[in-house]
Design a protein around this motif. Structure first.
Motif, PDB file in Angstrom:
ATOM      1  N   VAL A   1       0.820  -1.215   0.000  1.00 29.35           N
ATOM      2  CA  VAL A   1       0.000   0.000   0.000  1.00 29.35           C
ATOM      3  C   VAL A   1       0.853   1.264   0.000  1.00 29.35           C
ATOM      4  O   VAL A   1       0.355   2.344  -0.333  1.00 29.35           O
ATOM      5  N   GLY A   2       2.136   1.126   0.349  1.00 26.64           N
ATOM      6  CA  GLY A   2       3.057   2.235   0.244  1.00 26.64           C
ATOM      7  C   GLY A   2       2.826   3.345   1.248  1.00 26.64           C
ATOM      8  O   GLY A   2       1.970   3.240   2.138  1.00 26.64           O
ATOM      9  N   PRO A   3       3.568   4.427   1.099  1.00 22.42           N
ATOM     10  CA  PRO A   3       3.514   5.516   2.088  1.00 22.42           C
ATOM     11  C   PRO A   3       2.198   6.280   2.102  1.00 22.42           C
ATOM     12  O   PRO A   3       1.905   6.994   3.068  1.00 22.42           O
ATOM     13  N   THR A   4       1.399   6.150   1.047  1.00 26.10           N
ATOM     14  CA  THR A   4       0.104   6.838   1.026  1.00 26.10           C
ATOM     15  C   THR A   4      -1.035   5.954   1.527  1.00 26.10           C
ATOM     16  O   THR A   4      -2.178   6.414   1.608  1.00 26.10           O
ATOM     17  N   GLY A   5      -0.747   4.692   1.823  1.00 27.59           N
ATOM     18  CA  GLY A   5      -1.754   3.777   2.335  1.00 27.59           C
ATOM     19  C   GLY A   5      -1.626   3.595   3.832  1.00 27.59           C
ATOM     20  O   GLY A   5      -0.815   4.253   4.502  1.00 27.59           O
ATOM     21  N   HIS A   6      -2.434   2.682   4.360  1.00 29.53           N
ATOM     22  CA  HIS A   6      -2.382   2.395   5.795  1.00 29.53           C
ATOM     23  C   HIS A   6      -2.819   0.963   6.036  1.00 29.53           C
ATOM     24  O   HIS A   6      -3.701   0.447   5.351  1.00 29.53           O
ATOM     25  N   VAL A   7      -2.189   0.324   7.027  1.00 29.55           N
ATOM     26  CA  VAL A   7      -2.519  -1.053   7.407  1.00 29.55           C
ATOM     27  C   VAL A   7      -2.916  -1.079   8.873  1.00 29.55           C
ATOM     28  O   VAL A   7      -2.233  -0.504   9.730  1.00 29.55           O
ATOM     29  N   THR A   8      -4.013  -1.754   9.147  1.00 26.10           N
ATOM     30  CA  THR A   8      -4.438  -2.031  10.525  1.00 26.10           C
ATOM     31  C   THR A   8      -4.253  -3.519  10.784  1.00 26.10           C
ATOM     32  O   THR A   8      -4.738  -4.354  10.012  1.00 26.10           O
ATOM     33  N   ALA A   9      -3.523  -3.855  11.830  1.00 22.62           N
ATOM     34  CA  ALA A   9      -3.282  -5.256  12.198  1.00 22.62           C
ATOM     35  C   ALA A   9      -4.011  -5.551  13.507  1.00 22.62           C
ATOM     36  O   ALA A   9      -3.911  -4.784  14.473  1.00 22.62           O
ATOM     37  N   VAL A  10      -4.738  -6.670  13.524  1.00 22.10           N
ATOM     38  CA  VAL A  10      -5.532  -7.053  14.690  1.00 22.10           C
ATOM     39  C   VAL A  10      -5.200  -8.492  15.067  1.00 22.10           C
ATOM     40  O   VAL A  10      -5.069  -9.355  14.188  1.00 22.10           O
ATOM     41  N   ASP A  11      -5.052  -8.753  16.354  1.00 24.24           N
ATOM     42  CA  ASP A  11      -4.805 -10.114  16.824  1.00 24.24           C
ATOM     43  C   ASP A  11      -5.412 -10.278  18.211  1.00 24.24           C
ATOM     44  O   ASP A  11      -5.445  -9.322  19.000  1.00 24.24           O
ATOM     45  N   LEU A  12      -5.887 -11.493  18.500  1.00 25.64           N
ATOM     46  CA  LEU A  12      -6.451 -11.778  19.816  1.00 25.64           C
ATOM     47  C   LEU A  12      -5.390 -11.780  20.913  1.00 25.64           C
ATOM     48  O   LEU A  12      -5.707 -11.578  22.084  1.00 25.64           O
ATOM     49  N   SER A  13      -4.139 -12.039  20.546  1.00 28.66           N
ATOM     50  CA  SER A  13      -3.060 -12.205  21.525  1.00 28.66           C
ATOM     51  C   SER A  13      -2.352 -10.883  21.811  1.00 28.66           C
ATOM     52  O   SER A  13      -1.695 -10.323  20.928  1.00 28.66           O
ATOM     53  N   PRO A  14      -2.443 -10.373  23.038  1.00 32.20           N
ATOM     54  CA  PRO A  14      -1.702  -9.149  23.366  1.00 32.20           C
ATOM     55  C   PRO A  14      -0.192  -9.292  23.168  1.00 32.20           C
ATOM     56  O   PRO A  14       0.479  -8.342  22.749  1.00 32.20           O
ATOM     57  N   ALA A  15       0.345 -10.474  23.456  1.00 33.04           N
ATOM     58  CA  ALA A  15       1.785 -10.672  23.301  1.00 33.04           C
ATOM     59  C   ALA A  15       2.203 -10.569  21.834  1.00 33.04           C
ATOM     60  O   ALA A  15       3.252 -10.002  21.512  1.00 33.04           O
ATOM     61  N   MET A  16       1.388 -11.133  20.932  1.00 29.76           N
ATOM     62  CA  MET A  16       1.681 -11.025  19.506  1.00 29.76           C
ATOM     63  C   MET A  16       1.641  -9.567  19.058  1.00 29.76           C
ATOM     64  O   MET A  16       2.502  -9.110  18.290  1.00 29.76           O
ATOM     65  N   VAL A  17       0.652  -8.832  19.525  1.00 32.25           N
ATOM     66  CA  VAL A  17       0.532  -7.427  19.134  1.00 32.25           C
ATOM     67  C   VAL A  17       1.727  -6.627  19.628  1.00 32.25           C
ATOM     68  O   VAL A  17       2.273  -5.771  18.910  1.00 32.25           O
ATOM     69  N   ASP A  18       2.179  -6.888  20.844  1.00 34.70           N
ATOM     70  CA  ASP A  18       3.355  -6.192  21.372  1.00 34.70           C
ATOM     71  C   ASP A  18       4.578  -6.453  20.504  1.00 34.70           C
ATOM     72  O   ASP A  18       5.344  -5.519  20.186  1.00 34.70           O
ATOM     73  N   LEU A  19       4.782  -7.703  20.108  1.00 31.90           N
ATOM     74  CA  LEU A  19       5.935  -8.039  19.278  1.00 31.90           C
ATOM     75  C   LEU A  19       5.807  -7.430  17.888  1.00 31.90           C
ATOM     76  O   LEU A  19       6.808  -7.003  17.287  1.00 31.90           O
ATOM     77  N   LEU A  20       4.598  -7.378  17.363  1.00 31.15           N
ATOM     78  CA  LEU A  20       4.374  -6.760  16.062  1.00 31.15           C
ATOM     79  C   LEU A  20       4.704  -5.273  16.112  1.00 31.15           C
ATOM     80  O   LEU A  20       5.357  -4.732  15.198  1.00 31.15           O
ATOM     81  N   ARG A  21       4.274  -4.600  17.155  1.00 32.87           N
ATOM     82  CA  ARG A  21       4.595  -3.179  17.298  1.00 32.87           C
ATOM     83  C   ARG A  21       6.096  -2.946  17.409  1.00 32.87           C
ATOM     84  O   ARG A  21       6.643  -2.002  16.826  1.00 32.87           O
ATOM     85  N   THR A  22       6.762  -3.820  18.151  1.00 32.10           N
ATOM     86  CA  THR A  22       8.216  -3.695  18.289  1.00 32.10           C
ATOM     87  C   THR A  22       8.901  -3.852  16.943  1.00 32.10           C
ATOM     88  O   THR A  22       9.821  -3.101  16.597  1.00 32.10           O
ATOM     89  N   GLU A  23       8.442  -4.841  16.149  1.00 36.16           N
ATOM     90  CA  GLU A  23       9.022  -5.051  14.829  1.00 36.16           C
ATOM     91  C   GLU A  23       8.754  -3.854  13.925  1.00 36.16           C
ATOM     92  O   GLU A  23       9.633  -3.445  13.137  1.00 36.16           O
ATOM     93  N   ALA A  24       7.570  -3.272  14.020  1.00 39.71           N
ATOM     94  CA  ALA A  24       7.258  -2.093  13.216  1.00 39.71           C
ATOM     95  C   ALA A  24       8.186  -0.930  13.569  1.00 39.71           C
ATOM     96  O   ALA A  24       8.653  -0.203  12.685  1.00 39.71           O
TER      97      ALA A  24
END
Length: 276
Positions: free
Chosen positions: A66-89
């Motif tokens: 989607v590039g710099p003009t797009g946007h991605v929303t990521a959703v997961d049931l696991s708080p731990a997965m979301v924390d790691l995803l944010r760290t990677e981002a």
């Protein structure tokens, strides 16, 4: 099992798995997520939603697409997965991604908000897959695309090795090898029918081969311990593990090639559709 209890159980499982999840050095979720994004065909500037994002196997290919003009929303049931995803981002300096814990339904997310929705290797954990896919279609704008990946068959040797583990699995276990091989997940035709029943058009469902190369059964165990299959290994009593490993090693030998490596083949099922 009550749907809310099952979802809570899935969240707890993946919280436990998160630190080592898909960190076994074997290309697996990454190629599957990238191929799903390719088939779902996001465009620069699109707003995309990745459901069951995990550690980002489809999320980051979406970000690139989607590039710099797009946007991605990521959703997961696991708080731990979301924390790691944010760290990677943060590590990747990604600024066009928002990640949150929870579900993506018309009750939690504005209908018609997205050009693309992806869900890679997650739907078979859902206790209400038909209703869930209907909700995902609703989240799309008119002409938006939904892409799902699930599992098709494994080769005969891989199937025999998994059967050794499945003999120990408790009856209530939720896994791609149980809930992911029945009902709407049984074939490409049933997955296409699920997508069509949810209101999507231009539906395609097909299998593609993905090969995993490993040296031996011990490496197969080490790798699968970084996946959801860890819960299957946990059900094997310690005293019975050597016998189970011997049976698995014998089964996997049928996939040994001339290069002295095991070549295991998984069919990955990709199902895509459009909101009319």
């Amino acid at each position: 099992m009550d749907p809310s209890e099952r979802r809570a159980g899935v969240a707890a499982l993946f919280d436990q798995l998160a630190p080592g999840y898909d960190q076994g050095g074997v290309p697996w979720f990454g190629p599957i997520g990238a191929r799903l994004v390719e088939l779902t065909a996001p465009r620069p500037g699109d707003h995309a939603l990745d459901v069951g994002a995990g550690r980002g196997a489809a999320t980051f290919p979406l970000v690139s697409a989607v590039g710099p003009t797009g946007h991605v929303t990521a959703v997961d049931l696991s708080p731990a997965m979301v924390d790691l995803l944010r760290t990677e981002a943060e590590t990747r300096a990604v600024t066009t991604l928002g990640a949150r814990t929870g579900e993506a339904t018309p009750l939690s997310t504005e209908p018609g908000s997205f050009d693309v929705v992806t869900a890679s290797l997650v739907l078979f954990f859902d206790p209400q897959p038909v209703e869930t896919v209907q909700g995902w279609v609703t989240l799309l704008r008119r002409g938006g695309r939904l892409g799902l990946s699930t599992f098709g068959p494994t080769d005969a040797a891989w199937t025999a090795a998994e059967a050794v583990l499945m003999a120990y699995a408790p009856p209530e276990v939720v896994d791609a090898r149980t809930t992911g091989r029945a009902g709407p997940f049984a074939s490409t035709d049933t997955m296409a029918a699920l997508m069509e029943a949810a209101g999507a058009t231009d539906v395609d469902s097909h299998d593609e081969s993905l090969e995993v190369t490993l040296p031996d059964a011990a490496a197969w165990r080490a790798w699968t311990m970084t996946l959801g299959m860890r819960q299957l290994w946990a059900a094997v009593p310690d005293v019975e593990l050597p016998d189970a490993m011997a049976l698995i090693a014998t089964a996997l030998e049928a996939d040994r090639g001339d290069d002295d490596q095991l070549h295991l083949t998984q069919q990955v099922r990709y199902t895509t559709g459009t909101r009319p």
